[in-house]
Design an enzyme around this catalytic site. Sequence first.
Site, PDB file in Angstrom:
ATOM      1  N   CYS A  53      46.752  23.914 119.513  1.00 59.16           N
ATOM      2  CA  CYS A  53      46.905  22.911 120.636  1.00 59.16           C
ATOM      3  C   CYS A  53      46.633  23.420 121.897  1.00 59.16           C
ATOM      4  O   CYS A  53      45.764  24.258 121.864  1.00 59.16           O
ATOM      5  CB  CYS A  53      48.332  22.765 121.120  1.00 59.16           C
ATOM      6  SG  CYS A  53      49.037  24.482 122.360  1.00 59.16           S
TER       7      CYS A  53
ATOM      8  N   GLU B  71      71.738  26.757 104.916  1.00 54.42           N
ATOM      9  CA  GLU B  71      72.712  27.322 104.770  1.00 54.42           C
ATOM     10  C   GLU B  71      74.380  27.618 104.293  1.00 54.42           C
ATOM     11  O   GLU B  71      74.723  29.132 104.049  1.00 54.42           O
ATOM     12  CB  GLU B  71      72.268  28.228 105.846  1.00 54.42           C
ATOM     13  CG  GLU B  71      70.092  28.419 105.834  1.00 54.42           C
ATOM     14  CD  GLU B  71      70.208  29.837 106.933  1.00 54.42           C
ATOM     15  OE1 GLU B  71      70.535  30.096 108.489  1.00 54.42           O
ATOM     16  OE2 GLU B  71      69.130  29.892 106.784  1.00 54.42           O
ATOM     17  N   LYS B  72      74.349  26.572 103.817  1.00 54.12           N
ATOM     18  CA  LYS B  72      75.775  26.855 103.325  1.00 54.12           C
ATOM     19  C   LYS B  72      75.996  27.267 102.409  1.00 54.12           C
ATOM     20  O   LYS B  72      77.414  28.211 102.403  1.00 54.12           O
ATOM     21  CB  LYS B  72      76.591  25.316 103.464  1.00 54.12           C
ATOM     22  CG  LYS B  72      75.652  24.492 102.269  1.00 54.12           C
ATOM     23  CD  LYS B  72      76.520  23.150 102.299  1.00 54.12           C
ATOM     24  CE  LYS B  72      76.008  21.595 101.322  1.00 54.12           C
ATOM     25  NZ  LYS B  72      74.186  22.003 102.011  1.00 54.12           N
ATOM     26  N   PHE B  73      75.016  27.945 101.401  1.00 57.21           N
ATOM     27  CA  PHE B  73      75.356  28.176 100.300  1.00 57.21           C
ATOM     28  C   PHE B  73      74.311  29.741 100.573  1.00 57.21           C
ATOM     29  O   PHE B  73      74.230  31.054  99.189  1.00 57.21           O
ATOM     30  CB  PHE B  73      74.930  27.037  98.577  1.00 57.21           C
ATOM     31  CG  PHE B  73      76.038  26.585  98.367  1.00 57.21           C
ATOM     32  CD1 PHE B  73      77.713  26.463  99.197  1.00 57.21           C
ATOM     33  CD2 PHE B  73      75.541  25.180  98.944  1.00 57.21           C
ATOM     34  CE1 PHE B  73      78.034  25.778  97.820  1.00 57.21           C
ATOM     35  CE2 PHE B  73      75.286  24.293  98.340  1.00 57.21           C
ATOM     36  CZ  PHE B  73      77.091  24.147  98.297  1.00 57.21           C
TER      37      PHE B  73
ATOM     38  N   CYS C  30      55.428  25.843 120.794  1.00 65.39           N
ATOM     39  CA  CYS C  30      53.659  26.278 121.343  1.00 65.39           C
ATOM     40  C   CYS C  30      54.485  27.495 121.535  1.00 65.39           C
ATOM     41  O   CYS C  30      55.105  27.932 122.678  1.00 65.39           O
ATOM     42  CB  CYS C  30      52.993  25.723 122.000  1.00 65.39           C
ATOM     43  SG  CYS C  30      51.727  26.150 122.938  1.00 65.39           S
TER      44      CYS C  30
ATOM     45  N   GLU D  54      62.929  36.055 114.541  1.00 67.25           N
ATOM     46  CA  GLU D  54      61.956  36.137 114.226  1.00 67.25           C
ATOM     47  C   GLU D  54      60.669  35.124 114.552  1.00 67.25           C
ATOM     48  O   GLU D  54      60.126  34.287 113.744  1.00 67.25           O
ATOM     49  CB  GLU D  54      62.217  34.966 112.545  1.00 67.25           C
ATOM     50  CG  GLU D  54      63.503  36.263 112.133  1.00 67.25           C
ATOM     51  CD  GLU D  54      63.805  35.989 110.517  1.00 67.25           C
ATOM     52  OE1 GLU D  54      63.161  35.061 110.574  1.00 67.25           O
ATOM     53  OE2 GLU D  54      63.811  36.314 109.851  1.00 67.25           O
TER      54      GLU D  54
ATOM     55  N   CYS E 172      47.052  26.349 122.936  1.00 73.10           N
ATOM     56  CA  CYS E 172      46.512  27.561 122.935  1.00 73.10           C
ATOM     57  C   CYS E 172      44.819  27.853 122.809  1.00 73.10           C
ATOM     58  O   CYS E 172      44.622  29.323 122.846  1.00 73.10           O
ATOM     59  CB  CYS E 172      46.761  27.724 121.471  1.00 73.10           C
ATOM     60  SG  CYS E 172      49.154  27.990 121.626  1.00 73.10           S
TER      61      CYS E 172
ATOM     62  N   GLU F 157      69.712  42.165 110.174  1.00 80.00           N
ATOM     63  CA  GLU F 157      70.045  41.216 108.964  1.00 80.00           C
ATOM     64  C   GLU F 157      69.795  41.607 107.540  1.00 80.00           C
ATOM     65  O   GLU F 157      69.132  41.593 107.915  1.00 80.00           O
ATOM     66  CB  GLU F 157      69.560  40.070 109.363  1.00 80.00           C
ATOM     67  CG  GLU F 157      69.581  39.116 110.202  1.00 80.00           C
ATOM     68  CD  GLU F 157      68.644  37.374 110.196  1.00 80.00           C
ATOM     69  OE1 GLU F 157      68.682  37.046 109.646  1.00 80.00           O
ATOM     70  OE2 GLU F 157      68.740  36.889 111.143  1.00 80.00           O
TER      71      GLU F 157
END
Length: 671
Positions: free
Chosen positions: A162, A356-358, A120, A155, A165, A308
């Site tokens: 909630c 994200e290993k590949f 949040c 990002e 908010c 990136e």
Amino acid sequence: MKDYINKSFPHLIYGADYNPEQWADYPDILEQDMELMKAAHVNEMSVGIFSWAFLEPKEGEYDFSFTDEILDKIYENGGRVILATPSGSRPRWLVEKYPEVMRVTADGKRLGFRDRHNHCYTSPEYRKKVAAIDYKLAERYGNHPAVIAWHISNEYGGRCYCPYCRRAFVEFLRKRYDNDIHKLNEQYWSAFWGLKYDNFEQIEPPTDMSVSAINALYVDWERFVTEQTADFMQNEINAVKSACPNLPVTTNLMWKHHLNYWKIAEKLDFVSWDSYPEWKDPFENASQVAFWHDLFRSLKFRPFLLMESAPGLVNWMAINRLKRPNIDKLQSMQAIAHGSDSVQYFQFRKGRGGKEKFHGAIVDHAGSSDTRIFKIVKEVGETINKIDEIAGTGVKSKVAILFDWENSWAIQYATGFNNGNKKYTETCENYYRAFWKEGVNVDIINSEGNFSKYSIIVAPMLYSLSEKTIDKIEKYVKNGGWIYSTYMSGYVNENDLCYLGGFPSGVLKTVFGIVNEEIDSLYETDEYIVKTVDDKSFKGRDYCEHVIIKGAKTLATIQTEFGNYPALTVNEYGKGKAFYQSFRDSGEFNEYFLRKIVIERRIYKEFDNLPDKLTVHTREDDKTVYVFIENYSEKEQCLISDRKYFDLLNGKIITEIVVKPLSVAVLRRDK
Ligand code: GLA
Ligand code: ZN
């Protein structure tokens, strides 16, 4: 004058996200990483993005020993660090003790501990804990010689429903409407279906369970989400700046995002973004990516960082193809051509496990420098070293595309058109492509931008605009500016309230010399013929307005079942000109006319008559112009010039520029 991201490191940055905590039990690998970093010519690592669980293993107990070691090691090996604040994902203890830090979904469910990017942004406890770890990091590493900038979080995005908010949203609306519920009801047109509010406390964010028929409520909710996220980010920036005021801050942005990045960028020292296009069709994709590079550059009108990009492939597309040969290098050089002072990758080394290993990385599971990708990365590194003097130079443009986030929200929630095919962003990218193909530098601005800098502004589908913007457009044209606008412009104010008295709103009818009586949304199979006055033929699709001339000249006509209507008009107003295109085209039509307009308006181009699929972009400082010639075709292309250029990649003076298939030439000339 050069404008560096950080004066103490006046270079192009070549780096990657680095997650050594995943390898803490593999000291050999960490040693090898340093050798591989040097071998790849990498001079920067983005560190600590998801490190909170290691930095603060128990509440208030910090452990910086591993990070100390990593930062020292990178520096000893000649590298620099962009150090992250770790708020993108949080330790388990934090969620167990303070469940309020997690987001509530639109249907009212509180998330438990999971993954990342789901906190949040209003929770006072989360803000407090984030500020504490950020401050500690800044205090410890603010003067570390390796650290050249802060990477604030990761990002930012998403929405939270909630109670905190919701309360903050009510306060946001109170402020926006001067605590006057009549004013809000009037702007929301809430007499519709009797939805009017008696007081601010009754207002809820739009969801499937609350009011969803007030379009302006959605637009305000998006405004609030941006403002609240920016405020959360400011809380982080304040924490690091209070311990270390001199290091510049950025956060990594994304393309086609829901947040209004102009509001986010105001708080940053420089902009950075994560670029992951598909690269299925290099030419088409390149023009789309170029739009976003130019947008991110224009957010602050200074060099940005490509934070990136994927070496080889990503892991999250439906089909994760390797990039075709040459594309990895081409995408890197393209970023620099548009004003990036870096090429950075996600990620330095592939993890052994996890989601994200590949995903593409500089170092594969093989762990060797003898892989195809490693060799490409090394070659890009060598190329970047050859063009290092470009760091800190800027981009000059006399053309702007007006792309406005508030307008994009208003269009997104408005109904009554082809509701599944509004494509505001794609339409802006489409007009951008006309200039990109011509080798014309372009800025991307929003309604609040400085119009007077530009000779041409293209403002597609400017559906929602304030009276202030109407006034700005009128003055811009009166003082000699050329504007090119399209169907679906000038319909509503900033609160999605229709302008009365005919579209486009108010004085814009006089500026453009037309009135639009109605708009037709076409079926996918519908196609209209468009004829220009010089007898060229084009096709119209998706949208067609029935425009009536009120002083403008017709340049093209569209043939419909209702009769023939102006397809493109031009009106002389004051010292300027206003073009209005009443229908959607696939690109050929606007390219045909924008090319003519570029010539007529004498917009500077480094080269005229570029061959197919080859484009040119420039960066410059006070004395020097750097010219990037980008060949997106599969064949070698050649340009001949009267000027002499110094070829930075081959180290010689040339007048005949040969560019290999899918590659870039980088040249220098004096001003
Ligand atoms: C984003 C994130 C990275 C990584 C990449 C994968 O850009 O910032 O942490 O997950 O996507 O493409
Ligand atoms: Zn919340």
